[in-house]
Structures are given as structure tokens and as C-alpha cells.
Design a protein around this motif. Structure first.
Motif, PDB file in Angstrom:
ATOM      1  N   ALA A 167    -156.339  65.384  36.302  1.00  0.00           N
ATOM      2  CA  ALA A 167    -154.931  65.452  35.880  1.00  0.00           C
ATOM      3  C   ALA A 167    -153.998  65.353  37.083  1.00  0.00           C
ATOM      4  O   ALA A 167    -152.981  64.637  37.034  1.00  0.00           O
ATOM      5  CB  ALA A 167    -154.680  66.749  35.108  1.00  0.00           C
TER       6      ALA A 167
ATOM      7  N   THR B 163    -155.178  64.793  29.583  1.00  0.00           N
ATOM      8  CA  THR B 163    -156.259  65.384  30.380  1.00  0.00           C
ATOM      9  C   THR B 163    -156.172  66.906  30.370  1.00  0.00           C
ATOM     10  O   THR B 163    -157.192  67.603  30.304  1.00  0.00           O
ATOM     11  CB  THR B 163    -156.204  64.856  31.820  1.00  0.00           C
ATOM     12  OG1 THR B 163    -156.254  63.423  31.809  1.00  0.00           O
ATOM     13  CG2 THR B 163    -157.383  65.380  32.635  1.00  0.00           C
ATOM     14  N   VAL B 164    -154.955  67.426  30.432  1.00  0.00           N
ATOM     15  CA  VAL B 164    -154.774  68.884  30.351  1.00  0.00           C
ATOM     16  C   VAL B 164    -155.241  69.389  28.992  1.00  0.00           C
ATOM     17  O   VAL B 164    -155.901  70.433  28.887  1.00  0.00           O
ATOM     18  CB  VAL B 164    -153.303  69.248  30.602  1.00  0.00           C
ATOM     19  CG1 VAL B 164    -153.078  70.740  30.360  1.00  0.00           C
ATOM     20  CG2 VAL B 164    -152.893  68.875  32.022  1.00  0.00           C
ATOM     21  N   LYS B 165    -154.917  68.653  27.924  1.00  0.00           N
ATOM     22  CA  LYS B 165    -155.384  69.040  26.586  1.00  0.00           C
ATOM     23  C   LYS B 165    -156.910  68.977  26.508  1.00  0.00           C
ATOM     24  O   LYS B 165    -157.545  69.844  25.897  1.00  0.00           O
ATOM     25  CB  LYS B 165    -154.771  68.118  25.539  1.00  0.00           C
ATOM     26  CG  LYS B 165    -153.268  68.293  25.338  1.00  0.00           C
ATOM     27  CD  LYS B 165    -152.766  67.368  24.245  1.00  0.00           C
ATOM     28  CE  LYS B 165    -151.284  67.572  23.983  1.00  0.00           C
ATOM     29  NZ  LYS B 165    -150.784  66.653  22.912  1.00  0.00           N
TER      30      LYS B 165
ATOM     31  N   ARG C 257    -151.083  64.346  30.611  1.00  0.00           N
ATOM     32  CA  ARG C 257    -150.894  65.341  29.550  1.00  0.00           C
ATOM     33  C   ARG C 257    -152.158  65.471  28.705  1.00  0.00           C
ATOM     34  O   ARG C 257    -152.609  66.587  28.392  1.00  0.00           O
ATOM     35  CB  ARG C 257    -149.719  64.932  28.673  1.00  0.00           C
ATOM     36  CG  ARG C 257    -149.409  65.891  27.538  1.00  0.00           C
ATOM     37  CD  ARG C 257    -148.679  65.206  26.418  1.00  0.00           C
ATOM     38  NE  ARG C 257    -149.503  64.153  25.808  1.00  0.00           N
ATOM     39  CZ  ARG C 257    -149.074  63.318  24.861  1.00  0.00           C
ATOM     40  NH1 ARG C 257    -147.823  63.397  24.435  1.00  0.00           N
ATOM     41  NH2 ARG C 257    -149.878  62.409  24.350  1.00  0.00           N
TER      42      ARG C 257
ATOM     43  N   THR D  57    -159.020  69.368  35.955  1.00  0.00           N
ATOM     44  CA  THR D  57    -157.778  69.672  36.670  1.00  0.00           C
ATOM     45  C   THR D  57    -157.520  68.659  37.772  1.00  0.00           C
ATOM     46  O   THR D  57    -156.392  68.164  37.941  1.00  0.00           O
ATOM     47  CB  THR D  57    -157.832  71.082  37.262  1.00  0.00           C
ATOM     48  OG1 THR D  57    -158.003  72.031  36.202  1.00  0.00           O
ATOM     49  CG2 THR D  57    -156.570  71.402  38.034  1.00  0.00           C
TER      50      THR D  57
ATOM     51  N   LYS E  38    -159.035  69.470  28.853  1.00  0.00           N
ATOM     52  CA  LYS E  38    -159.622  70.606  29.572  1.00  0.00           C
ATOM     53  C   LYS E  38    -159.748  71.823  28.676  1.00  0.00           C
ATOM     54  O   LYS E  38    -160.686  72.618  28.810  1.00  0.00           O
ATOM     55  CB  LYS E  38    -158.753  70.923  30.796  1.00  0.00           C
ATOM     56  CG  LYS E  38    -159.200  72.155  31.566  1.00  0.00           C
ATOM     57  CD  LYS E  38    -158.230  72.482  32.678  1.00  0.00           C
ATOM     58  CE  LYS E  38    -158.633  73.781  33.375  1.00  0.00           C
ATOM     59  NZ  LYS E  38    -157.687  74.150  34.453  1.00  0.00           N
ATOM     60  N   ASN E  39    -158.820  71.991  27.760  1.00  0.00           N
ATOM     61  CA  ASN E  39    -158.803  73.179  26.909  1.00  0.00           C
ATOM     62  C   ASN E  39    -159.535  72.990  25.584  1.00  0.00           C
ATOM     63  O   ASN E  39    -159.454  73.853  24.711  1.00  0.00           O
ATOM     64  CB  ASN E  39    -157.348  73.583  26.649  1.00  0.00           C
ATOM     65  CG  ASN E  39    -156.606  73.939  27.921  1.00  0.00           C
ATOM     66  OD1 ASN E  39    -157.167  74.575  28.805  1.00  0.00           O
ATOM     67  ND2 ASN E  39    -155.352  73.508  28.028  1.00  0.00           N
TER      68      ASN E  39
END
Length: 582
Positions: free
Chosen positions: A374, A576-578, A574, A371, A580-581
Motif C-alpha cells: 500500500a 490494498t488496505v481493505k 485503498r 502494508t 489487509k483486513n
């Protein structure tokens, strides 16, 4: 000693002089501070210097294609040669010293290029062209040789430390890089001619060349004297297959990366498209803001006899702010962000004091590293968009300084995540921080991680018995650390650890390839918006010897390049957010 064609044998054990862990880490990594001072000089001052010689911005952008080329070529080749070296002085230090001498040659030729050419050529236009060509060649020598020094310094850190201290060594390396950045940029703000006269040259650039070389040489010698390396006696059979076998293995691995490591590489690819123009042109950007838009600051240059030096000092002040924020962030962020490395760091510190109390109070608000990374991408991209609207030196300094925290995250997060993945793959899902396995397969448990009640105040972890695990070599070939002259046949960890060096090398490839993209973008933008010379950077006063007045107002091509880089960094945010999940 039992010989085996599949094993390598070593003489001696690695050691670092110093009474405490902190002193040993500082001596081991101080060479990286010297390396960063040279990098900082090249990134901050070479662009305006080339412009002052009469090179156009579009042609200057093509000069910097040497950066990714040197990273892609020099580091793997030097790594492969050093990995196989059987010199009695060790595998890394001879390349560090030789590379440092080549850096010195490049710096001295670069600083005195006009004087050297003037000794042989009297016709002004011919001398100008030859000076530009010579300066570019000197930059090429400088870039390739400093890459060799940096690669060897990084590998020396890995080679010299047991597995339990690798994270500490990495943290100290990051700190030394930040200190080198700050020191180099701060010196650049000083009026060297006033301080030293003409002892080391009659211009700011000449004196910075001498100082950069002297600092690098001193720090490399300190590390080389303080560290004792193991000596490779006989190579493993696979090490005799040659460089092409190593390169083929790297190429094959690129197309079969683990999912999360592949995602990290993609993030770095898009992020570096934005970071590369910032690193190269930030000083030039501040200088152009001064010349184009800031009337009060520009008026102070009317009587200058070293306009390039004055502009460089203004740009360097912005970079001092940037590097100060980055240095502060490199020390504080591990306490404020959840990550495997920061958790280990927190366990080695005293659980008392004001700072510990603040961290505990903010515990529920601590973001995870993905997080924070990002957010760092978005912050950097916003700063790059703002460059289009900056009209004062103060505003330019603010924008450059705001990139300090994103940079601290950029130099920390990808290596932390890749290291976590390598450890996870090598332990087949078990957390390697809690157990260690020797060559025969025996497990060694950690006694304690709580140092609040005593023990080693330097934060070293205790194991029974203390052993050293295999460590990645620069060229991607595994180099286990074992007692002197011990056969390594039994140490054959499968999985991610076997490819750890290659994974780290591939991460470097994804930091180099986007620089070609950024160079192409810069060339196109500069060719369209500012195809001619840049008289605002000429020596000898405003307009200089070119007979042209500096441009006032209009579109800043460098700001446009930075803004386009910001768009790429948003793609990295974007992804980096993907990540994370995943």
C-alpha cells in the motif's frame, strides 16, 4: 506401466545442470534476463522511435494496444499448445527457441525499416508512411513473439523444480528480470557508435536491436542446453478436449474467484492502469523535459547528428537509476518485510553477520507485505503527480528513479499473496510448508529448516522421503511431477491446487485488461493536448526533417497521462488496505 484414459504418462525426469543450487537456479532463469532486455528495449525506445518516424502521440498510443492483446491471446494459446506438446525436446524449449527467432526478425526489421522501405520507395512522403506501417507491424511481431518466449520461460521454471524449490525459483526469476532491466538500460546509456562504429548499424537504435537479439538468443540457448525436460508420452483425457474447454474454464473461474484472490486481481487492475503509461513513456517523458524545459541540456543537442540516440541515452540513464533501485530493493525487501516467502528466505541464511544483526535490530519495525505494498502504491502515485511539475532532466531522473521500490513490490506482492492463497486452498487450511502428501495420501514431514548448524549451504529443505508435488501448467491444467513413466491417476489433489494455473492466468488477465483502459486515456489526452507530430524527436538535428521547431514550455501531455494513472493507483492503495483486513 498401467494405462488409464484419465491419466498422462511421461518419459524421463526434469533436471538442471550445475554443481550447486545457486548455479542451477541461475542457469534455469537466465533466459528471463534476456527476455527482460528485449522488453526494456521495446518499452524504453520504441515510443520515441515511432515519434521520430513522424507518428503522432495519439496514434502512437493506439499502437500499444498490442501489449494487452498479445498478453491475452499469445500466452494462453502458447500455453495450451505447449502443455499438450509431445515433442522429444520437451514442452517448453522448442517454443522458447522458435519465439526467439521471431523476436530477432521483428527487431531487425524494426531497426532497419527506413532502409528497407527506401530500397523500394523513393517518394519521401510515401516512404515515411510505409516506414511507419512497417515499424508498427514489426512491433506487433516482436510483442507477440516475446510474449511466447516469456510464457515458455516462466513455465519451464515451474516444470523443472520440485515444490520445495518453487519459491526459490520465483525469487531467482525476479532477480534475473531486475538484472536484465539494469543491463538493458545501462547499455542504452552508452554511445554505441563510438564503441562499435558502424559494425552493427549506423544509429543507436539499430545497434540496440542487434544487441538485444544477440543477448536473448544467447541466454535462451544457455537455459535450453542446461535444462532437460520430461517428455509427455500420452495426454490425460481432459487435455484432449481442446483449447475452448480451457478458455471456458478460465471464464467460469473469473466469476467465482475466492474472495482474497479476487481482491488481489482488483488491486492489480487499478495499479496497472498507472504502471502501463510509466513503462511505455518514461524515456519519452525525460526526453520531452529535456527539449521543453531544460535549456542547458537542450543546447547540447544543437549539433547532434543522432538526436534520437542522444535523447534515448538521457532517458536510459534515468531508467538505470530506476532499475538499480529496483534491483537493490528486490534483494533487501524480503529481509525487511513480513511475508511467507521472506520468512522462508530468512531461514535459509546464516544467523550471523552485520546484515543479519541489522535485520534483527529492526525486527519490531518490520511491516507486513500488504502494508508495504500500500505504501508502494502511494509512493508511485506521488511520483506520477510530480511529473506535472518537473522542469529539469535531474528532476525527471529523480521521479523515475523513485519508482524503483514500488516496482519491486509490484512484481513481488501479488504473486506472493496469490501463491499463499493457492497453498492455503490446496491444503484446506493447513500450512503446506510443513508437510507433503504423496499420491497415496501418505504425509512426509520436514526434518529441519534450521541450516545454521550445517547441511546444505544452498538452502534446500530436507524431507523424508523427498518427493515432488503437482505443479500448475501455463494453460491452467494440472501437471503433477512423478517418476519416469509413472501413472498419475492417484494424484488428484482437490481444491486450490487444481486451479492454481488458472488463478495465475487470471492474474495475468487483470494485468492486461487495464492496459486497454490506459491506452484509451492516453489516446484522449494526446488527441486533445498534442494532436500533431512531435518534432522534438526528429532525427537530423532539432526539428529534424519535419521543418518544425520542437515545442518549448506548455503542458506536457505525457505527464498528464502519468498523473491520471496515479489517481488509479491511489484506488489500488485503498483496496490494498481493505485486503489487509480481510
Amino acid at each position: 506401466m498401467r494405462e488409464n484414459s484419465m491419466s498422462a504418462t511421461w518419459s524421463g525426469t526434469p533436471s538442471i545442470w550445475g554443481p550447486t543450487l545457486s548455479v542451477r537456479m541461475a542457469l534455469l532463469t537466465i533466459s528471463l534476463a534476456g527476455v527482460q532486455i528485449v522488453w526494456g528495449f521495446e518499452m524504453a525506445y520504441c515510443s520515441p522511435y515511432l515519434l521520430s518516424l513522424g507518428l503522432s502521440k495519439s496514434m502512437m498510443s493506439l499502437v500499444w494496444v498490442v501489449g494487452p492483446l498479445s498478453g491475452l491471446i499469445t500466452q494462453p494459446i502458447v500455453g495450451a499448445i505447449a502443455d499438450r506438446s509431445r515433442l522429444k525436446w520437451g514442452r517448453r524449449r522448442p517454443f522458447m527457441i522458435l519465439g526467439t527467432l521471431l523476436v530477432g526478425a521483428g527487431l531487425l526489421v524494426l531497426g532497419w525499416v527506413a532502409d528497407i522501405v527506401g530500397m523500394f520507395v523513393s517518394q519521401p512522403e510515401s516512404a515515411r508512411v510505409l516506414s511507419i506501417i512497417s515499424a508498427i507491424l514489426a512491433i506487433y511481431v516482436l510483442d507477440f513473439s516475446i510474449n511466447a518466449v516469456q510464457a515458455s520461460c516462466r513455465a519451464l521454471v515451474v516444470d523443472s523444480l520440485p515444490a520445495s524449490q518453487q519459491q526459490i525459483g520465483s525469487a531467482w526469476a525476479s532477480r534475473m528480470i531486475a538484472i536484465g532491466n539494469l543491463a538493458g538500460y545501462f547499455v542504452g546509456t552508452l554511445d554505441m557508435k563510438t564503441m562499435f562504429g558502424t559494425t552493427f548499424g549506423d544509429t543507436q537504435i539499430k545497434q540496440l536491436c542487434v544487441l538485444s537479439f544477440a543477448t536473448l538468443l544467447t541466454t535462451v540457448l544457455v537455459t535450453s542446453i542446461s535444462v532437460t525436460e520430461r517428455v509427455l508420452v500420452t495426454r490425460r483425457a481432459e487435455d484432449n478436449k481442446g483449447l475452448w474447454a480451457v478458455l471456458r474454464k478460465i471464464f467460469d473461474t473469473i466469476f467465482h474467484l475466492p474472495k482474497r484472490i479476487g481482491a488481489i486481481c482488483r488491486i492489480c487492475f487499478f495499479a496497472w492502469i498507472g504502471w502501463f503509461p510509466f513503462m511505455l513513456y518514461s524515456t519519452t517523458f525525460v526526453g520531452e523535459v529535456l527539449q521543453r524545459y531544460d535549456t542547458s541540456a537542450r543546447s547540447r543537442l544543437q549539433t547532434s547528428t543522432d538526436i534520437l540516440g542522444d535523447i534515448a541515452r538521457v532517458g536510459a540513464m534515468a531508467l538505470v537509476v530506476y532499475s538499480s533501485i529496483s534491483l537493490l530493493a528486490s534483494f533487501t525487501l524480503p529481509w525487511l518485510i513480513h511475508s511467507p516467502e521472506s520468512e522462508a528466505l530468512r531461514k535459509t541464511r546464516s544467523k550471523s553477520g552485520i546484515w543479519y544483526g541489522i535485520c534483527e535490530f529492526l525486527e519490531i519495525y518490520r511491516p507486513d507485505l500488504a502494508t508495504a505494498w500500500a505504501v508502494g502504491h502511494v509512493t508511485f502515485a506521488t511520483a506520477m503527480f510530480l511529473t506535472l511539475f518537473v522542469r529539469s532532466v535531474g528532476g525527471a531522473t529523480f521521479v523515475v528513479g523513485a519508482c524503483g521500490i514500488p516496482w519491486a513490490l509490484m512484481t513481488w506482492a501479488p504473486f506472493a499473496f496469490v501463491g499463499e492463497e493457492i497453498n492455503r486452498l490446496s491444503s484446506n487450511g493447513e500450512t503446506p510448508h510443513h508437510r507433503r502428501r504423496n499420491a497415496g495420501g501418505s504425509v512426509y514431514e520436514r526434518l529441519s529448516t534450521d541450516t545454521s548448524g550445517g547441511g546444505d549451504s544452498d538452502g534446500e529443505e530436507s524431507y523424508v522421503p523427498m518427493i515432488e508435488l503437482s505443479r500448475p501448467s501455463l494453460s491452467g491444467t494440472e501437471r503433477p511431477s512423478v517418476p519416469a513413466m509413472m501413472d498419475m491417476e492417484g494424484d488428484k489433489d482437490e481444491g486450490g491446487n487444481e486451479l492454481s494455473g488458472i488463478y495465475l492466468g487470471i492474474l495475468n488477465v487483470f494485468a492486461c485488461l487495464p492496459q486497454f483502459v490506459a491506452t484509451f486515456i492516453s489516446f484522449v489526452v494526446f488527441s486533445i493536448l498534442e494532436p500533431g507530430r512531435s518534432p522534438e524527436f526528429a532525427d537530423g538535428g532539432v526539428g529534424g526533417e519535419m521543418g518544425e521547431e520542437p515545442k518549448v514550455g506548455g503542458v506536457n501531455a505525457i505527464a498528464m497521462v502519468m498523473a491520471l494513472g496515479g489517481l488509479s493507483v491511489l484506488v489500488a492503495a485503498r483496496d490494498t488496505v481493505k485486503f489487509k483486513n480481510m
